[in-house]
Scaffold this motif. Sequence first.
Motif, PDB file in Angstrom:
ATOM      1  N   UNK A  14      51.662  41.086  39.949  1.00  0.00           N
ATOM      2  CA  UNK A  14      51.528  40.856  41.392  1.00  0.00           C
ATOM      3  C   UNK A  14      50.062  40.957  41.817  1.00  0.00           C
ATOM      4  N   UNK A  15      49.371  41.980  41.321  1.00  0.00           N
ATOM      5  CA  UNK A  15      47.949  42.138  41.647  1.00  0.00           C
ATOM      6  C   UNK A  15      47.153  40.956  41.106  1.00  0.00           C
ATOM      7  N   UNK A  16      47.455  40.509  39.909  1.00  0.00           N
ATOM      8  CA  UNK A  16      46.743  39.372  39.321  1.00  0.00           C
ATOM      9  C   UNK A  16      46.954  38.081  40.088  1.00  0.00           C
ATOM     10  N   UNK A  17      48.181  37.825  40.499  1.00  0.00           N
ATOM     11  CA  UNK A  17      48.474  36.605  41.259  1.00  0.00           C
ATOM     12  C   UNK A  17      47.792  36.662  42.625  1.00  0.00           C
ATOM     13  N   UNK A  18      47.840  37.811  43.277  1.00  0.00           N
ATOM     14  CA  UNK A  18      47.176  37.920  44.582  1.00  0.00           C
ATOM     15  C   UNK A  18      45.661  37.800  44.432  1.00  0.00           C
ATOM     16  N   UNK A  19      45.097  38.344  43.350  1.00  0.00           N
ATOM     17  CA  UNK A  19      43.666  38.206  43.082  1.00  0.00           C
ATOM     18  C   UNK A  19      43.292  36.744  42.916  1.00  0.00           C
ATOM     19  N   UNK A  20      44.082  36.019  42.152  1.00  0.00           N
ATOM     20  CA  UNK A  20      43.810  34.595  41.942  1.00  0.00           C
ATOM     21  C   UNK A  20      43.929  33.819  43.246  1.00  0.00           C
ATOM     22  N   UNK A  21      44.901  34.154  44.074  1.00  0.00           N
ATOM     23  CA  UNK A  21      45.078  33.455  45.340  1.00  0.00           C
ATOM     24  C   UNK A  21      43.919  33.733  46.296  1.00  0.00           C
ATOM     25  N   UNK A  22      43.415  34.964  46.308  1.00  0.00           N
ATOM     26  CA  UNK A  22      42.319  35.315  47.209  1.00  0.00           C
ATOM     27  C   UNK A  22      40.971  34.779  46.736  1.00  0.00           C
ATOM     28  N   UNK A  23      40.834  34.487  45.454  1.00  0.00           N
ATOM     29  CA  UNK A  23      39.565  34.019  44.887  1.00  0.00           C
ATOM     30  C   UNK A  23      39.704  32.625  44.297  1.00  0.00           C
ATOM     31  N   UNK A  24      40.308  31.731  45.058  1.00  0.00           N
ATOM     32  CA  UNK A  24      40.558  30.388  44.536  1.00  0.00           C
ATOM     33  C   UNK A  24      39.446  29.400  44.874  1.00  0.00           C
ATOM     34  N   UNK A  25      38.412  29.828  45.610  1.00  0.00           N
ATOM     35  CA  UNK A  25      37.355  28.885  45.969  1.00  0.00           C
ATOM     36  C   UNK A  25      36.566  28.495  44.724  1.00  0.00           C
ATOM     37  N   UNK A  26      36.191  27.223  44.646  1.00  0.00           N
ATOM     38  CA  UNK A  26      35.482  26.743  43.450  1.00  0.00           C
ATOM     39  C   UNK A  26      34.026  27.217  43.418  1.00  0.00           C
ATOM     40  N   UNK A  40      36.764  30.712  41.097  1.00  0.00           N
ATOM     41  CA  UNK A  40      36.137  32.004  40.825  1.00  0.00           C
ATOM     42  C   UNK A  40      37.067  32.943  40.054  1.00  0.00           C
ATOM     43  N   UNK A  41      38.345  32.922  40.371  1.00  0.00           N
ATOM     44  CA  UNK A  41      39.299  33.805  39.692  1.00  0.00           C
ATOM     45  C   UNK A  41      39.338  33.532  38.192  1.00  0.00           C
ATOM     46  N   UNK A  42      39.253  32.276  37.812  1.00  0.00           N
ATOM     47  CA  UNK A  42      39.287  31.924  36.383  1.00  0.00           C
ATOM     48  C   UNK A  42      38.038  32.452  35.689  1.00  0.00           C
ATOM     49  N   UNK A  43      36.901  32.347  36.349  1.00  0.00           N
ATOM     50  CA  UNK A  43      35.656  32.855  35.756  1.00  0.00           C
ATOM     51  C   UNK A  43      35.732  34.365  35.561  1.00  0.00           C
ATOM     52  N   UNK A  44      36.221  35.075  36.572  1.00  0.00           N
ATOM     53  CA  UNK A  44      36.302  36.537  36.483  1.00  0.00           C
ATOM     54  C   UNK A  44      37.285  36.948  35.388  1.00  0.00           C
ATOM     55  N   UNK A  45      38.452  36.324  35.358  1.00  0.00           N
ATOM     56  CA  UNK A  45      39.459  36.667  34.348  1.00  0.00           C
ATOM     57  C   UNK A  45      38.957  36.323  32.946  1.00  0.00           C
ATOM     58  N   UNK A  46      38.301  35.175  32.791  1.00  0.00           N
ATOM     59  CA  UNK A  46      37.766  34.794  31.481  1.00  0.00           C
ATOM     60  C   UNK A  46      36.678  35.769  31.028  1.00  0.00           C
ATOM     61  N   UNK A  47      35.831  36.199  31.949  1.00  0.00           N
ATOM     62  CA  UNK A  47      34.778  37.154  31.612  1.00  0.00           C
ATOM     63  C   UNK A  47      35.369  38.498  31.203  1.00  0.00           C
ATOM     64  N   UNK A  48      36.355  38.963  31.956  1.00  0.00           N
ATOM     65  CA  UNK A  48      37.018  40.226  31.594  1.00  0.00           C
ATOM     66  C   UNK A  48      37.724  40.100  30.244  1.00  0.00           C
ATOM     67  N   UNK A  49      38.385  38.974  30.013  1.00  0.00           N
ATOM     68  CA  UNK A  49      39.068  38.753  28.742  1.00  0.00           C
ATOM     69  C   UNK A  49      38.094  38.720  27.575  1.00  0.00           C
ATOM     70  N   UNK A  50      36.954  38.058  27.773  1.00  0.00           N
ATOM     71  CA  UNK A  50      35.944  38.000  26.717  1.00  0.00           C
ATOM     72  C   UNK A  50      35.385  39.389  26.427  1.00  0.00           C
ATOM     73  N   UNK A  51      35.126  40.165  27.469  1.00  0.00           N
ATOM     74  CA  UNK A  51      34.649  41.531  27.278  1.00  0.00           C
ATOM     75  C   UNK A  51      35.670  42.392  26.558  1.00  0.00           C
ATOM     76  N   UNK A  52      36.938  42.245  26.927  1.00  0.00           N
ATOM     77  CA  UNK A  52      38.012  42.983  26.260  1.00  0.00           C
ATOM     78  C   UNK A  52      38.078  42.606  24.785  1.00  0.00           C
TER      79      UNK A  52
END
Length: 84
Positions: A14-26, A40-52
Motif C-alpha cells: 500500500x505504501x509503495x503504490x501510494x508512493x508511486x502515485x504521488x511521485x508519478x511526474x516525469x 520519478x517513482x521508477x527512478x527512486x525505486x530503481x536506485x533503492x533496488x540497485x543499492x540493495x
Amino acid sequence: MRILSIIIIILLLIVGVSFAALNSEPVTINFYVSDFQIPLAIIVVATLGLGFFLGIMINFFKVIQLKRAYRQLKKSVGDHKEPS
C-alpha cells in the motif's frame, strides 16, 4: 507469525503504490547523447533496488571470505591438536 508477515507485506504494498502515485511526474534523464523521460517513482525505486543489490553482493563476498578463513583456522587447529 505468518499473519503478521502478510499484514506487513500488504502495508508495504500500500505504501509503495501510494508512493508511486504521488511521485508519478516525469523527470528528464540526460545521457549526453540522448535523453528520455521517466517517472520519478521508477527512478527512486530503481536506485533503492540497485543499492540493495550492491549491498547484498558486497556482504555475500565478505561472507565467502569469512567462511574460507574459518575453514583455514579450523584446519589449522585440527592439525595442532594433541592426540588423546
